[in-house]
Design a protein around this motif. Structure first.
Motif, PDB file in Angstrom:
ATOM      1  N   SER A  46      -1.666  -1.842 -10.366  1.00 31.30           N
ATOM      2  CA  SER A  46      -1.511  -0.867  -9.286  1.00 31.30           C
ATOM      3  C   SER A  46      -0.397   0.141  -9.594  1.00 31.30           C
ATOM      4  N   ASP A  73      -6.385   5.369   1.282  1.00 29.78           N
ATOM      5  CA  ASP A  73      -5.910   4.043   1.685  1.00 29.78           C
ATOM      6  C   ASP A  73      -6.747   3.530   2.854  1.00 29.78           C
ATOM      7  N   HIS A  80     -11.716  -5.448  -0.977  1.00 28.90           N
ATOM      8  CA  HIS A  80     -10.432  -6.035  -1.364  1.00 28.90           C
ATOM      9  C   HIS A  80      -9.292  -5.341  -0.608  1.00 28.90           C
ATOM     10  N   ALA A  81      -8.599  -6.114   0.217  1.00 32.01           N
ATOM     11  CA  ALA A  81      -7.443  -5.586   0.960  1.00 32.01           C
ATOM     12  C   ALA A  81      -6.428  -6.698   1.184  1.00 32.01           C
ATOM     13  N   ASN A  82      -6.290  -7.594   0.198  1.00 28.16           N
ATOM     14  CA  ASN A  82      -5.425  -8.772   0.348  1.00 28.16           C
ATOM     15  C   ASN A  82      -3.981  -8.426   0.687  1.00 28.16           C
ATOM     16  N   GLU A  83      -3.490  -7.306   0.153  1.00 31.00           N
ATOM     17  CA  GLU A  83      -2.084  -6.956   0.347  1.00 31.00           C
ATOM     18  C   GLU A  83      -1.906  -5.696   1.192  1.00 31.00           C
ATOM     19  N   ASP A  86      -3.307  -0.207   1.291  1.00 31.23           N
ATOM     20  CA  ASP A  86      -3.132   0.527   0.034  1.00 31.23           C
ATOM     21  C   ASP A  86      -3.519  -0.298  -1.190  1.00 31.23           C
ATOM     22  N   ASP A  87      -3.945  -1.538  -0.983  1.00 32.34           N
ATOM     23  CA  ASP A  87      -4.199  -2.463  -2.087  1.00 32.34           C
ATOM     24  C   ASP A  87      -5.307  -1.973  -3.022  1.00 32.34           C
ATOM     25  N   MET A  88      -6.527  -1.863  -2.518  1.00 32.94           N
ATOM     26  CA  MET A  88      -7.641  -1.450  -3.379  1.00 32.94           C
ATOM     27  C   MET A  88      -7.491  -0.007  -3.830  1.00 32.94           C
ATOM     28  N   HIS A  91      -5.424   0.008  -6.902  1.00 34.02           N
ATOM     29  CA  HIS A  91      -6.174  -0.432  -8.089  1.00 34.02           C
ATOM     30  C   HIS A  91      -7.070   0.691  -8.621  1.00 34.02           C
ATOM     31  N   ARG A 124       1.368   1.973  -5.132  1.00 41.21           N
ATOM     32  CA  ARG A 124       1.569   1.228  -3.879  1.00 41.21           C
ATOM     33  C   ARG A 124       2.541   1.996  -2.986  1.00 41.21           C
ATOM     34  N   ARG A 128       8.551  -1.028  -5.320  1.00 41.38           N
ATOM     35  CA  ARG A 128       8.181  -2.109  -6.240  1.00 41.38           C
ATOM     36  C   ARG A 128       9.177  -2.181  -7.392  1.00 41.38           C
TER      37      ARG A 128
END
Length: 143
Positions: A46, A73, A80-83, A86-88, A91, A124, A128
């Motif tokens: 990411s 976003d 996929h949106a586990n986090e 903005d996750d997918m 990626h 992201r 980070r």
């Protein structure tokens, strides 16, 4: 032929482009790199690396704006949106850019164009801590 490598930790403020050009120039000087190739790799799905204009900050803003329109976003089509939202999107932005760069080194400096800089592109939203693996392969200047 010499080979030198290191790992940088880049703490960033979240989505944006973070210039690494001076950091690369300083490292090449420290290791005595003279003629060869600098390799940069970001081991993340990411974030990515870019060679881009570094003179006008509007270029960075336009890139961010363009990617915001291109990959939204929280797009409801993303599974996929586990986090978070903005996750997918992060990626996909990484897929559209690159995770490694190879830059020629000439006379101890990255052989970049007049307006070119090396950037970490954080996809992201939240800050980070990223790794950038850096290596030089080539001739080290003799003192």
């Amino acid at each position: 032929m010499n080979h030198v490598e290191c790992e940088w930790r880049i703490n960033n403020g979240g989505r944006g482009l973070y210039e690494l050009t001076q950091k690369l120039q300083n490292w090449l000087r420290e290791v005595g790199a003279w003629e060869g190739w600098a390799n940069l790799f970001v081991p993340h799905t990411s974030a990515s690396l870019l060679v881009q204009e570094n003179a006008d900050p509007d270029v960075r803003e336009d890139i961010l704006d363009y990617f915001a329109r291109l990959v939204v976003d929280g797009d409801p089509r993303f599974r996929h949106a586990n986090e978070g939202p903005d996750d997918m999107a992060a990626h996909l932005r990484s897929v559209l850019t690159q995770n490694s760069l190879v830059i020629p080194v000439r006379a101890g400096r990255p052989a970049l164009g007049v307006w070119q800089g090396v950037f970490l592109f954080e996809h992201r939203v939240r800050p980070r801590d990223r790794q950038v693996l850096v290596s030089f392969q080539g001739v080290v200047k003799e003192e």
